[in-house]
Design a protein around this motif. Structure first.
Motif, PDB file in Angstrom:
ATOM      1  N   GLY A 144      10.705 -36.324  58.764  1.00  0.00           N
ATOM      2  CA  GLY A 144      10.343 -36.365  60.178  1.00  0.00           C
ATOM      3  C   GLY A 144      11.511 -36.204  61.133  1.00  0.00           C
ATOM      4  O   GLY A 144      11.321 -36.090  62.343  1.00  0.00           O
ATOM      5  N   ASN A 145      12.717 -36.158  60.607  1.00  0.00           N
ATOM      6  CA  ASN A 145      13.910 -36.056  61.449  1.00  0.00           C
ATOM      7  C   ASN A 145      14.205 -34.584  61.733  1.00  0.00           C
ATOM      8  O   ASN A 145      15.108 -33.979  61.158  1.00  0.00           O
ATOM      9  CB  ASN A 145      15.097 -36.750  60.769  1.00  0.00           C
ATOM     10  CG  ASN A 145      16.273 -36.917  61.688  1.00  0.00           C
ATOM     11  OD1 ASN A 145      16.344 -36.307  62.754  1.00  0.00           O
ATOM     12  ND2 ASN A 145      17.221 -37.728  61.267  1.00  0.00           N
ATOM     13  N   GLU A 152       8.542 -48.705  55.670  1.00  0.00           N
ATOM     14  CA  GLU A 152       7.796 -47.491  55.339  1.00  0.00           C
ATOM     15  C   GLU A 152       8.591 -46.662  54.345  1.00  0.00           C
ATOM     16  O   GLU A 152       9.815 -46.655  54.370  1.00  0.00           O
ATOM     17  CB  GLU A 152       7.621 -46.627  56.599  1.00  0.00           C
ATOM     18  CG  GLU A 152       6.256 -46.588  57.172  1.00  0.00           C
ATOM     19  CD  GLU A 152       6.218 -45.659  58.373  1.00  0.00           C
ATOM     20  OE1 GLU A 152       6.080 -44.442  58.177  1.00  0.00           O
ATOM     21  OE2 GLU A 152       6.369 -46.179  59.489  1.00  0.00           O
ATOM     22  N   ARG A 153       7.890 -45.927  53.497  1.00  0.00           N
ATOM     23  CA  ARG A 153       8.563 -45.004  52.590  1.00  0.00           C
ATOM     24  C   ARG A 153       8.504 -43.602  53.213  1.00  0.00           C
ATOM     25  O   ARG A 153       7.450 -43.160  53.662  1.00  0.00           O
ATOM     26  CB  ARG A 153       7.906 -45.022  51.220  1.00  0.00           C
ATOM     27  CG  ARG A 153       8.055 -46.391  50.556  1.00  0.00           C
ATOM     28  CD  ARG A 153       7.786 -46.365  49.087  1.00  0.00           C
ATOM     29  NE  ARG A 153       8.837 -45.761  48.300  1.00  0.00           N
ATOM     30  CZ  ARG A 153      10.015 -46.317  47.998  1.00  0.00           C
ATOM     31  NH1 ARG A 153      10.304 -47.497  48.465  1.00  0.00           N
ATOM     32  NH2 ARG A 153      10.889 -45.697  47.242  1.00  0.00           N
ATOM     33  N   HIS A 154       9.638 -42.935  53.241  1.00  0.00           N
ATOM     34  CA  HIS A 154       9.742 -41.620  53.868  1.00  0.00           C
ATOM     35  C   HIS A 154      10.086 -40.555  52.835  1.00  0.00           C
ATOM     36  O   HIS A 154      10.881 -40.806  51.920  1.00  0.00           O
ATOM     37  CB  HIS A 154      10.852 -41.622  54.929  1.00  0.00           C
ATOM     38  CG  HIS A 154      10.581 -42.567  56.048  1.00  0.00           C
ATOM     39  ND1 HIS A 154       9.944 -42.189  57.200  1.00  0.00           N
ATOM     40  CD2 HIS A 154      10.848 -43.897  56.192  1.00  0.00           C
ATOM     41  CE1 HIS A 154       9.839 -43.231  58.016  1.00  0.00           C
ATOM     42  NE2 HIS A 154      10.376 -44.275  57.415  1.00  0.00           N
ATOM     43  N   ASP A 155       9.508 -39.376  53.024  1.00  0.00           N
ATOM     44  CA  ASP A 155       9.954 -38.220  52.255  1.00  0.00           C
ATOM     45  C   ASP A 155      11.339 -37.845  52.761  1.00  0.00           C
ATOM     46  O   ASP A 155      11.626 -37.969  53.962  1.00  0.00           O
ATOM     47  CB  ASP A 155       9.026 -37.017  52.479  1.00  0.00           C
ATOM     48  CG  ASP A 155       7.655 -37.191  51.860  1.00  0.00           C
ATOM     49  OD1 ASP A 155       7.431 -38.178  51.124  1.00  0.00           O
ATOM     50  OD2 ASP A 155       6.789 -36.333  52.117  1.00  0.00           O
ATOM     51  N   PHE A 173      15.538 -43.113  61.897  1.00  0.00           N
ATOM     52  CA  PHE A 173      15.569 -42.457  60.591  1.00  0.00           C
ATOM     53  C   PHE A 173      16.668 -42.942  59.657  1.00  0.00           C
ATOM     54  O   PHE A 173      16.637 -42.622  58.482  1.00  0.00           O
ATOM     55  CB  PHE A 173      15.707 -40.937  60.774  1.00  0.00           C
ATOM     56  CG  PHE A 173      14.550 -40.331  61.500  1.00  0.00           C
ATOM     57  CD1 PHE A 173      13.305 -40.231  60.894  1.00  0.00           C
ATOM     58  CD2 PHE A 173      14.684 -39.883  62.796  1.00  0.00           C
ATOM     59  CE1 PHE A 173      12.232 -39.677  61.567  1.00  0.00           C
ATOM     60  CE2 PHE A 173      13.613 -39.324  63.481  1.00  0.00           C
ATOM     61  CZ  PHE A 173      12.381 -39.221  62.859  1.00  0.00           C
ATOM     62  N   ALA A 201      15.348 -37.566  56.510  1.00  0.00           N
ATOM     63  CA  ALA A 201      13.928 -37.907  56.493  1.00  0.00           C
ATOM     64  C   ALA A 201      13.150 -36.695  56.986  1.00  0.00           C
ATOM     65  O   ALA A 201      13.570 -36.014  57.930  1.00  0.00           O
ATOM     66  CB  ALA A 201      13.666 -39.122  57.375  1.00  0.00           C
ATOM     67  N   GLU A 233       8.540 -39.754  49.236  1.00  0.00           N
ATOM     68  CA  GLU A 233       8.540 -41.193  49.462  1.00  0.00           C
ATOM     69  C   GLU A 233       9.711 -41.897  48.782  1.00  0.00           C
ATOM     70  O   GLU A 233       9.573 -42.993  48.244  1.00  0.00           O
ATOM     71  CB  GLU A 233       7.202 -41.795  49.014  1.00  0.00           C
ATOM     72  CG  GLU A 233       6.041 -41.297  49.848  1.00  0.00           C
ATOM     73  CD  GLU A 233       4.732 -41.984  49.539  1.00  0.00           C
ATOM     74  OE1 GLU A 233       4.717 -42.974  48.772  1.00  0.00           O
ATOM     75  OE2 GLU A 233       3.706 -41.527  50.076  1.00  0.00           O
TER      76      GLU A 233
END
Length: 186
Positions: A137-138, A165-168, A38, A135, A158
């Motif tokens: 997802g973290n 990859e682009r992460h929120d 992340f 992130a 994003e």
């Protein structure tokens, strides 16, 4: 040098200074893939010179009073760290962050360490708002933000390109009065 005890488990918080570059690199090598899921720190620390460079950058930030980096040691072994990526004393804002190698995950080390540095920032440096970006997802990092009493401000959709990859990114924060009120409860 100083060390702050983080509890009875042999954990300590210490400044992570350039002379510790080899130890820092070895730590990154142990946790490179786990940490790098992340954050980009392991992608920046790939050899001894790059480890020194990252730590020098934070030494310069500390000298300019615009950032700090601390390591978390357990029984003398560097296993992670916490930092202020940014600090703006004039405006009373700072962005905190963290990382851990796999052997140290799930033991509350980051939660204890981040409380120490936020206490310092609020009480000693007059920081009014401490921000935490993670992130989406973290989940471990987001759990720390919740545990220390931060409020989720929103999501930057994003906004963080990482490893193709682009992460929120979730933005969390705590204000000095909230921090003080939460600390009185614990």
């Amino acid at each position: 040098m100083f060390a702050i005890s983080l509890g009875d488990d042999g954990a300590e918080l210490r400044p992570l200074e350039p002379w510790r570059a080899e130890e820092f690199l070895n730590h990154m090598d142990r946790g490179r893939e786990f940490i790098g899921r992340f954050i980009s720190l392991p992608d920046l620390v790939t050899d001894l010179e790059s480890a020194r460079s990252v730590l020098r950058t934070y030494a310069d930030k500390a000298a300019a009073d615009i950032g700090r980096i601390y390591g978390i040691w357990v029984d003398g072994k560097l296993v992670g760290g916490v930092l202020f990526r940014t600090m703006d004393i004039e405006h009373g804002t700072a962005e905190a962050g963290c990382w851990l190698e796999p052997s140290a995950a799930g033991k509350g080390l980051v939660t204890r360490a981040i409380r120490v540095i936020i206490d310092w920032a609020v009480e000693e440096r007059g920081i009014h708002r401490v921000e935490w970006q993670a992130a989406a997802g973290n989940t471990a990092s987001i759990a720390v933000a919740r545990r220390i009493g931060m409020t989720r401000d929103g999501v930057l959709r994003e906004s963080y390109p990482h490893r193709g990859e682009r992460h929120d990114v979730e933005v969390w924060s705590v204000l000095a009065p909230e921090w003080r009120a939460n600390r009185q409860k614990t």
